[in-house]
Design a protein around this motif. Structure first.
Motif, PDB file in Angstrom:
ATOM      1  N   LYS A  46       0.831  -1.209   0.000  1.00  0.00           N
ATOM      2  CA  LYS A  46       0.000   0.000   0.000  1.00  0.00           C
ATOM      3  C   LYS A  46       0.865   1.259   0.000  1.00  0.00           C
ATOM      4  CE  LYS A  46      -3.883  -2.011   2.479  1.00  0.00           C
ATOM      5  NZ  LYS A  46      -4.638  -2.019   3.735  1.00  0.00           N
ATOM      6  N   MET A  47       2.015   1.196   0.656  1.00  0.00           N
ATOM      7  CA  MET A  47       2.908   2.356   0.697  1.00  0.00           C
ATOM      8  C   MET A  47       3.577   2.605  -0.643  1.00  0.00           C
ATOM      9  SD  MET A  47       4.928   2.505   4.280  1.00  0.00           S
ATOM     10  CE  MET A  47       4.863   0.847   4.885  1.00  0.00           C
ATOM     11  N   ASP A  48       3.829   1.540  -1.390  1.00  0.00           N
ATOM     12  CA  ASP A  48       4.554   1.634  -2.662  1.00  0.00           C
ATOM     13  C   ASP A  48       3.628   2.171  -3.750  1.00  0.00           C
ATOM     14  OD1 ASP A  48       6.389   1.381  -4.712  1.00  0.00           O
ATOM     15  OD2 ASP A  48       6.171  -0.795  -4.859  1.00  0.00           O
ATOM     16  N   VAL A  49       3.349   3.467  -3.684  1.00  0.00           N
ATOM     17  CA  VAL A  49       2.377   4.118  -4.568  1.00  0.00           C
ATOM     18  C   VAL A  49       2.745   3.978  -6.039  1.00  0.00           C
ATOM     19  CG1 VAL A  49       1.307   6.336  -5.159  1.00  0.00           C
ATOM     20  CG2 VAL A  49       1.731   5.751  -2.764  1.00  0.00           C
ATOM     21  N   ASP A  50       4.017   4.131  -6.378  1.00  0.00           N
ATOM     22  CA  ASP A  50       4.402   4.087  -7.785  1.00  0.00           C
ATOM     23  C   ASP A  50       4.692   2.674  -8.288  1.00  0.00           C
ATOM     24  OD1 ASP A  50       6.907   3.558  -6.686  1.00  0.00           O
ATOM     25  OD2 ASP A  50       7.780   5.470  -7.294  1.00  0.00           O
ATOM     26  N   GLY A  51       4.606   1.673  -7.419  1.00  0.00           N
ATOM     27  CA  GLY A  51       4.763   0.280  -7.832  1.00  0.00           C
ATOM     28  C   GLY A  51       6.157  -0.138  -8.234  1.00  0.00           C
ATOM     29  N   ASP A  52       7.179   0.608  -7.786  1.00  0.00           N
ATOM     30  CA  ASP A  52       8.552   0.262  -8.172  1.00  0.00           C
ATOM     31  C   ASP A  52       9.211  -0.735  -7.216  1.00  0.00           C
ATOM     32  OD1 ASP A  52       9.021   1.858  -5.962  1.00  0.00           O
ATOM     33  OD2 ASP A  52      10.418   3.209  -6.985  1.00  0.00           O
TER      34      ASP A  52
END
Length: 116
Positions: A46-52
């Protein structure tokens, strides 16, 4: 995984691990012997907004703001502006909260590259 290694390392106190999980809104139940938590992966995604597959300080603050009562719009605007002090509390709360989050983030960012 940098975060799992940090949580299991000898220089990470149980108090830090407890405060880290508390800040992320993860309950005490579900803690594993190695310091990881059964809900951690879901929260981290959930924290990894940009999906990297990495979380930078802005993403970390954005998530903590929403967990701690801030709204997504305020969190997104603050993260975009690079403002790690925008919260729903007073000025003293903002500065203290941002400083605590920075210390927490820097502790898990062992290589100092700005993301974990």
């Amino acid at each position: 995984d940098e975060v799992a290694a940090m949580l299991a390392s000898a220089d990470t106190t149980p108090e830090f691990v407890a405060s880290f999980y508390q800040a992320l809104g993860i309950p005490k139940e579900g803690m594993r012997e190695d310091g990881t938590h059964e809900d951690f992966e879901a929260v981290w995604s959930k924290m990894d907004v940009d999906g990297d597959l990495a979380v930078d300080f802005d993403e970390f603050c954005r998530y903590l703001r929403t967990v701690n009562g801030g709204d997504d719009a305020t969190a997104a605007a603050a993260a975009t502006a690079g403002d790690a002090t925008t919260t729903t509390g007073g000025v003293g709360d903002m500065v203290g909260e941002a400083a605590a989050w920075r210390v927490m983030f820097d502790h898990i960012d062992k290589d100092g590259d700005g993301s974990v």
